[in-house]
Every structure is written in structure tokens, then in C-alpha cells.
Design a protein around this motif. Structure first.
Motif, short mmCIF file in Angstrom:
data_model
loop_
_atom_site.label_atom_id
_atom_site.label_comp_id
_atom_site.label_asym_id
_atom_site.label_seq_id
_atom_site.Cartn_x
_atom_site.Cartn_y
_atom_site.Cartn_z
N GLU A 148 -66.89 -81.72 -54.66
CA GLU A 148 -67.62 -81.29 -55.84
C GLU A 148 -68.07 -82.47 -56.66
O GLU A 148 -69.17 -82.50 -57.21
N MET A 149 -67.20 -83.46 -56.72
CA MET A 149 -67.51 -84.61 -57.57
C MET A 149 -68.58 -85.49 -56.97
O MET A 149 -69.40 -86.05 -57.66
N SER A 150 -68.51 -85.62 -55.66
CA SER A 150 -69.41 -86.61 -55.05
C SER A 150 -70.78 -86.02 -54.84
O SER A 150 -70.95 -84.91 -54.35
N LYS A 151 -71.80 -86.75 -55.26
CA LYS A 151 -73.15 -86.19 -55.14
C LYS A 151 -73.85 -86.72 -53.89
O LYS A 151 -75.05 -86.78 -53.83
N GLU A 152 -73.04 -87.11 -52.89
CA GLU A 152 -73.68 -87.71 -51.72
C GLU A 152 -74.28 -86.65 -50.83
O GLU A 152 -73.71 -85.59 -50.61
N SER A 159 -52.17 -82.74 -45.79
CA SER A 159 -51.29 -81.83 -46.50
C SER A 159 -52.13 -80.95 -47.41
O SER A 159 -53.32 -81.16 -47.60
N HIS A 160 -51.47 -79.93 -47.99
CA HIS A 160 -52.23 -78.99 -48.82
C HIS A 160 -52.84 -79.67 -50.03
O HIS A 160 -53.98 -79.38 -50.41
N LEU A 161 -52.07 -80.57 -50.61
CA LEU A 161 -52.55 -81.21 -51.82
C LEU A 161 -53.77 -82.06 -51.51
O LEU A 161 -54.73 -82.11 -52.29
N ILE A 162 -53.72 -82.70 -50.35
CA ILE A 162 -54.88 -83.52 -49.96
C ILE A 162 -56.09 -82.61 -49.73
O ILE A 162 -57.22 -82.98 -50.02
N ASN A 163 -55.83 -81.42 -49.21
CA ASN A 163 -56.91 -80.46 -49.04
C ASN A 163 -57.59 -80.17 -50.36
O ASN A 163 -58.81 -80.13 -50.47
N THR A 164 -56.73 -79.98 -51.38
CA THR A 164 -57.29 -79.73 -52.71
C THR A 164 -58.12 -80.91 -53.16
O THR A 164 -59.20 -80.76 -53.73
N LEU A 165 -57.59 -82.10 -52.90
CA LEU A 165 -58.33 -83.30 -53.27
C LEU A 165 -59.68 -83.33 -52.59
O LEU A 165 -60.69 -83.68 -53.21
N LEU A 166 -59.71 -82.94 -51.31
CA LEU A 166 -60.97 -82.95 -50.58
C LEU A 166 -61.98 -82.00 -51.23
O LEU A 166 -63.16 -82.32 -51.37
N CYS A 167 -61.48 -80.83 -51.59
CA CYS A 167 -62.38 -79.88 -52.24
C CYS A 167 -62.91 -80.46 -53.53
O CYS A 167 -64.10 -80.38 -53.84
N GLU A 168 -62.01 -81.05 -54.29
CA GLU A 168 -62.40 -81.64 -55.56
C GLU A 168 -63.42 -82.75 -55.35
O GLU A 168 -64.41 -82.85 -56.06
N MET A 169 -63.17 -83.56 -54.33
CA MET A 169 -64.06 -84.68 -54.06
C MET A 169 -65.44 -84.21 -53.66
O MET A 169 -66.44 -84.83 -54.03
N PRO A 223 -66.44 -92.90 -67.29
CA PRO A 223 -66.91 -92.08 -66.17
C PRO A 223 -66.42 -92.62 -64.83
O PRO A 223 -66.35 -93.83 -64.63
N VAL A 224 -66.10 -91.68 -63.96
CA VAL A 224 -65.56 -92.05 -62.64
C VAL A 224 -66.55 -91.63 -61.57
O VAL A 224 -67.02 -90.51 -61.56
N ASN A 225 -66.86 -92.57 -60.68
CA ASN A 225 -67.69 -92.24 -59.52
C ASN A 225 -66.89 -92.42 -58.27
O ASN A 225 -66.04 -93.30 -58.21
N ILE A 226 -67.18 -91.61 -57.28
CA ILE A 226 -66.52 -91.85 -56.00
C ILE A 226 -67.55 -92.50 -55.09
O ILE A 226 -68.57 -91.92 -54.77
#
Lengths: 272, 330
Positions: free
Chosen positions: B195-199, B183-193, A151-154
Motif C-alpha cells: 500500500e505504501m509503495s507507489k512502485e 511469518s504472519h506478521l511479515i505477511n502483514t508487513l508485505l500488505c502494508e508495504m 515522511p517515510v519512503n520505501i
């Protein structure tokens, strides 16, 4: 054997990986690099990384190990507590070559973590995954390696979170840029944000009161805590506090402006 | 280079990649023990028309006294290696962390001068880690003005030099607007992040506690003003000594003339004119550079205090509004 490893990644790593992918050589389909960080008690914290040049073709892969070692030495000079904890590659899948590369890293680190960032955006998602390897197969016959997901956490430091928030503001801007704004305008944006949230909450409450939406007890309890957390202060006390705070601010502001005028004056005088 | 030397006026804004911002934050956090130590590093990028694009950076290890450490070699190796992975290897400036905005000093001036001397468009990025912990990202780009460059080149900091070059503490550094671009790809990363981050979103910046910052600001102003006062005293004493010397000189020459007149009367040869400078050694003119720097530093502190005060006012008025509303039904 399931490992209870958890991988914590800082946002800067992800940015770095995507950036090195964007800068790859024309014929390279993916980029690999080393992950640096610390490993303790089953948590691997990845705090730094650098790309390593490599060539990959159908039947062979060549990684510039000398370069990897050099870069590691240089990085160690800056931050001696970071060690190699694994490696990363862009692209959605783990290929045969990955096994070889992983073996090399197994020599450098105890239990290397292999991270993949799906920059090809397969399935419209940039999947960030991590794996560790363990030998698999039937004893006596050819053994293979199996990559088990981890599992990966940020996670990020407090200031990093602020930085990411600021950068995130450029997400919806067509130019993808964020201007550095004054503190006051930042507060303004945060207030607007809060106001939106409050409007959404009030709308929800209205809906519940009009029986359009079934009431939810947990939400109700949260709302109770919210409303009761506004400190109930005596009006005079509050005014007194507010006024003294304002007076302090005004006083300091006045003093600083005074000092500033004073220096300009003295400068003019000294150049007479 | 085929193109002519770009003038410093041509760089109007600085564009930073999100990656660089995060890297700087991380370096300062890890090495500066949360912001109390100075952290420095190099900025890499390129110049595009009137924008200075910063695309990567790396940090300098801190100097340990027992380490014989070759800075230049480290830098060269780092840049060579980064070139292998296609990272821009052009030096475009350097960055430094600061403690509460106290970065205007001789060291910074010297380094920035060196940089700008070799690379005209270089900037210094000042990052304030403590303000970032409070919730405001503080990243500013500075550059020495043309006036300051010429002035510093001469190396003469006497009062006359300052007068002739017309330099004031406001025309030392100029701030260049900073833009963060992804860049666009970083934008995608931000969107992904996201979603992933529960902060949960952080509302640190809405903190109402102002007294600590105010106190700190005032203290810094006080120490700077003390330093300025001592510099001013030095200058005044120099002026007084100069006056005294002038008086002595004129007295001496008067006496000389009177003696010569007497001698001529008596028929003797007049005494040769002596070089006054040999008798009265010329006084060393004090360097005004320190007071100039101090003035600039005070200016900076004042600006910071103003910024802080304005946002504190906003927060206080907001809380007043909130309190008023809660009192209304009563």
C-alpha cells in the motif's frame, strides 16, 4: 523548526525489525535497535539495522550500549560507508524512555532519526513512521523534546524489488510459502497478470461504449498511447526477425546439448 | 546430542525466510558492485525434521590484502552478539554470489567440504545477482553428495580412484529445492508495504533482447571447453609417457634375462634382480579432479542456457501472437 528531512527505507530493514520483534524476550514489550545508513542532502537512506538488547520497566530503561558499539564495529568491517543514522523501536507510541534513548543516539549521529514500526497493529495497520527530535518548550522553564514526523519512503535496489515481488507471491498462500520456479513459469505468471489487466481494460472500454460509465479523457489518452506503442512492423520484416532470433536460440541450445553429450562421453572413455 | 547423527538424506528441502533472501540480495548489491565481485556470507538457522530452515544470515567482509583480519574471530563475535537478541546461532551453511553461474571450482568444493564435514546438513546457497537484475530471482541450494564427500576425503584424485569410486560429474553436487516462507506478521508487513509503495509492477523479465545472454553463455562454454581440452591433453600425454615407460621396462627386463641366460651359460653368477622402480621412476598420475570440476561447470552452463532458451522462446512466441493479432484486421 521544520526539517526538510526525508527518510528512505529499504524493505530489508522492515523485515529485520519485524523479525527481531518476533524473537524478543518473553517479558519485553518492544524491541529497539540501531539504524545504519547514509545521510546526504536532507535524505536519510537507511540500509541496514541490528537489534540491541535492552530492559525497560516503569521507571527506568537500560540499553546495552557496549553491545551496540560492538555490533556497529563489526558491521563497519563489512560496509565501511554505513554510519549510525538513528534507531528504531517497535510499538505504536513514543514513550518517555524513548527520549533518553534518543539522547544517546544523538551523541552517535548528527541528527538521529527515530523510526517506529507498529507491530501491535493498532488500528489494523502496521504504521511505519519516522521522527526527528527538537527541543521544545518555553525558554527559561523546563524544556522538553518534541518528535516531529518525517515522511517515510520505501525504496529498493532493482534486484531487491524482484526479491520482494517473489516473496509477495506467498502472501495469499495459506502456507505463506513460495517455491522457486523455473523462468518459464515465471513468465507464465507475469503473462497471466498482464492478461487480467487487459481484460479489465477491455471491460472498461465496453462499459464506456455502452454508456454505462462516463468517459474519462485522461484514461482515453493513456489508452491511445498504449495502443500506439505496439510497434507497427511490416509482416515480412517481423517474421524475418522472429525467425533469426529463434534460429540463434536453437543453435546455442544445440551446441550446449552437444557439449554436454561430449563431456559425458569423454568421462565414460576416461574411466575405461 | 541425544539424537543420532542425521544422515544427509534427511534434508529434503531448504526453507528460507524472506528476510534472508532480501539480506543476501542487499549484500551482493552493495558490496559486489552490482554483481561482479564475489560476496560470501554465513547462513544461520536450524534443522527441523527433513527441512533445513534458514532464518538469518550475515556477510563476510571482503579480504583486503593489507587488513590482518581474523575471520574466525569476526564470526564468533557476530554469532555471540546475534545470540543475545535471540537469533538462531547455529551455522547451517554459507552463501555465495556468482557471475553467470561459474561457481563450480576448487574453492567452492573445498569450503563446502569443510562445512559438510563439520555440519552434515550444511548447504551452499548460490545467488546470481545479474539474473535478478533481469527480473528472475535466482537462488539455488547445493550440497555435495555422499559419494563426493567420501571421494574428496581420500584426497586421491588419480584416474584409478575415480574409476573405483564410480563418480561422474553429475554426481558431484545435488540441488535441493528451495522454498521461501514468511511469518504472519511479515505477511502483514508485505500488505502494508504494497500500500505504501507507489512502485509500478516491473516487467523487466519480459525483455526480448536475447543476444547478449546467448553470447555470454557461448563464451563461457568456449573457455570451459578449452580448459577441458587442455586437461584432456595432459591426460593423454601422461598415458603416452606411461606406455613408453612400460615398453622401456619390459625391454630392460628382457635384456636382463638375456644377459642372465648368457652369464649362466658362461658359468657366472646371474646379476641380481634390480628394482625396476628405481631405474624407471614411476610417473606422477595426473589429478582428474580439475577435469571433473570442469565437466560439472560445463554441465551447469548448459543447464543455464537451456533455461534461458526456453523462456526466450516463450517470449518470442508471445510477441508473435501479439503481432499476428494486430495484423488480422488488415
Amino acid at each position: 523548526m521544520a526539517s526538510s528531512l526525508v527518510c528512505t527505507v529499504h524493505p530489508v530493514i522492515l523485515f529485520s525489525i519485524v523479525d527481531s520483534y518476533e524473537r524478543r524476550n518473553e517479558d519485553a514489550k518492544r524491541v529497539i535497535g540501531t539504524l545504519l545508513g547514509t545521510c546526504e542532502k536532507g535524505v536519510v537512506e537507511v540500509t541496514n539495522c541490528f537489534a540491541v538488547p535492552h530492559n525497560e520497566s516503569e521507571d527506568e530503561v537500560a540499553v546495552d550500549l557496549e553491545y551496540a558499539r560492538n555490533m556497529y564495529e563489526l558491521h563497519k568491517k563489512v560496509n565501511p560507508s554505513e554510519v549510525i543514522v538513528g534507531w528504531y523501536s517497535t510499538g505504536p507510541e513514543i514513550s518517555v524512555h524513548s527520549v533518553l534513548i534518543h539522547e544517546y543516539y544523538a551523541r552517535e549521529a548528527k541528527n538521529p532519526v527515530h523510526m517506529t514500526v507498529d507491530t501491535i497493529l493498532r488500528g489494523n495497520k502496521m504504521g511505519i513512521k519516522a521522527y526527528t527530535s527538537c527541543p521544545a518548550g518555553v525558554p527559561g522553564k523546563t524544556t522538553g523534546t518534541m518528535f516531529t514526523p518525517v515522511p517515510v519512503n520505501i525504496d529498493s535496489y532493482e534486484p531487491e524489488r524482484v526479491g520482494v515481488e517473489v516473496i509477495k507471491n506467498g502472501k495469499l498462500n495459506p502456507k505463506r510459502s513460495v517455491h522457486m520456479v523455473t523462468d518459464l513459469s515465471q513468465i507464465e505468471t507475469v503473462c497471466d497478470d498482464l492478461q487480467e489487466k487487459l481484460t479489465a481494460i477491455t471491460e472498461y472500454i465496453e462499459d464506456v461504449l455502452n454508456n454505462k460509465v462516463p468517459a474519462d479523457n485522461t484514461v482515453g489518452r493513456h489508452l491511445m498511447t498504449l495502443v500506439s506503442s505496439v510497434p507497427d512492423l511490416d509482416l515480412d520484416e517481423f517474421e524475418a526477425m522472429l525467425n533469426s532470433n529463434m534460429k540463434d536460440l536453437l543453435m546455442v541450445e544445440y551446441l550446449s546439448k552437444l557439449t554436454k553429450t561430449q563431456i559425458s562421453l569423454s568421462e565414460k572413455l576416461s574411466t575405461l | 546430542m541425544a539424537s543420532s547423527r542425521r544422515s544427509m538424506d534427511s534434508v529434503q528441502s531448504v526453507q528460507i525466510d524472506g528476510l534472508v533472501v532480501l539480506k543476501i540480495i542487499k549484500h551482493c548489491q552493495e558490496e559486489g558492485s552490482g554483481g561482479t565481485d564475489l560476496v560470501q556470507g554465513v547462513l544461520l538457522g536450524l534443522v527441523v525434521e527433513s527441512k533445513l530452515e534458514i532464518t538469518n544470515c550475515f556477510s563476510f567482509p571482503r579480504h583486503n590484502d593489507d587488513d590482518e583480519f581474523d575471520e574466525v574471530q569476526y564470526q564468533m563475535e557476530m554469532m555471540r552478539n546475534l545470540r543475545r537478541v535471540n537469533i538462531d546461532h547455529l551455522h547451517v551453511g554459507w552463501y555465495q554470489s556468482t557471475v553467470f553461474g561459474s561457481f563450480i571450482n576448487k574453492a567452492l568444493l573445498e569450503s563446502q567440504f569443510q562445512y559438510q564435514h563439520s555440519i552434515e546438513e550444511s548447504v551452499v546457497l548460490i545467488y546470481d545477482p545479474l539474473r535478478s537484475t533481469q527480473g528472475f530471482l535466482s537462488l539455488k541450494a547445493y550440497r555435495l553428495t555422499k559419494l563426493m564427500m567420501e571421494f574428496y576425503k581420500d584426497g586421491e584424485f588419480s584416474p584409478e580412484a575415480i574409476k573405483s569410486s564410480n563418480i561422474s560429474f553429475e554426481s558431484m553436487f545435488e540441488e535441493i529445492p528451495v522454498v521461501i516462507k514468511n511469518s504472519h506478521l511479515i505477511n502483514t508487513l508485505l500488505c502494508e508495504m504494497s500500500e505504501m509503495s507507489k512502485e509500478k509492477p516491473d516487467y523487466n523479465c519480459l525483455d526480448l533482447g536475447t543476444s547478449a545472454m546467448l553470447e555470454k553463455g557461448l563464451r563461457q562454454l568456449m573457455s570451459c571447453v578449452d580448459d577441458t581440452a587442455s586437461e584432456a591433453n595432459k591426460f593423454l600425454s601422461y598415458l603416452r609417457q606411461y606406455q613408453k615407460q612400460q615398453m622401456n621396462k619390459s625391454q630392460h627386463s628382457q635384456k636382463r634375462q638375456a644377459e642372465n641366460a648368457q652369464r649362466v651359460q658362461r658359468g657366472e653368477n646371474p646379476l641380481p634382480e634390480e628394482d625396476l622402480n628405481k631405474i624407471f621412476k614411476p610417473l606422477q598420475q595426473p589429478s582428474r579432479l580439475d577435469s571433473l570440476l570442469l565437466a560439472g561447470q560445463i554441465d551447469n552452463y548448459c543447464g543455464q542456457v537451456t533455461d534461458f532458451v526456453s523462456q526466450s522462446f516463450g517470449k518470442l512466441l508471445m510477441s508473435e501472437g501479439l503481432q499476428d493479432d494486430s495484423q488480422k484486421p488488415q
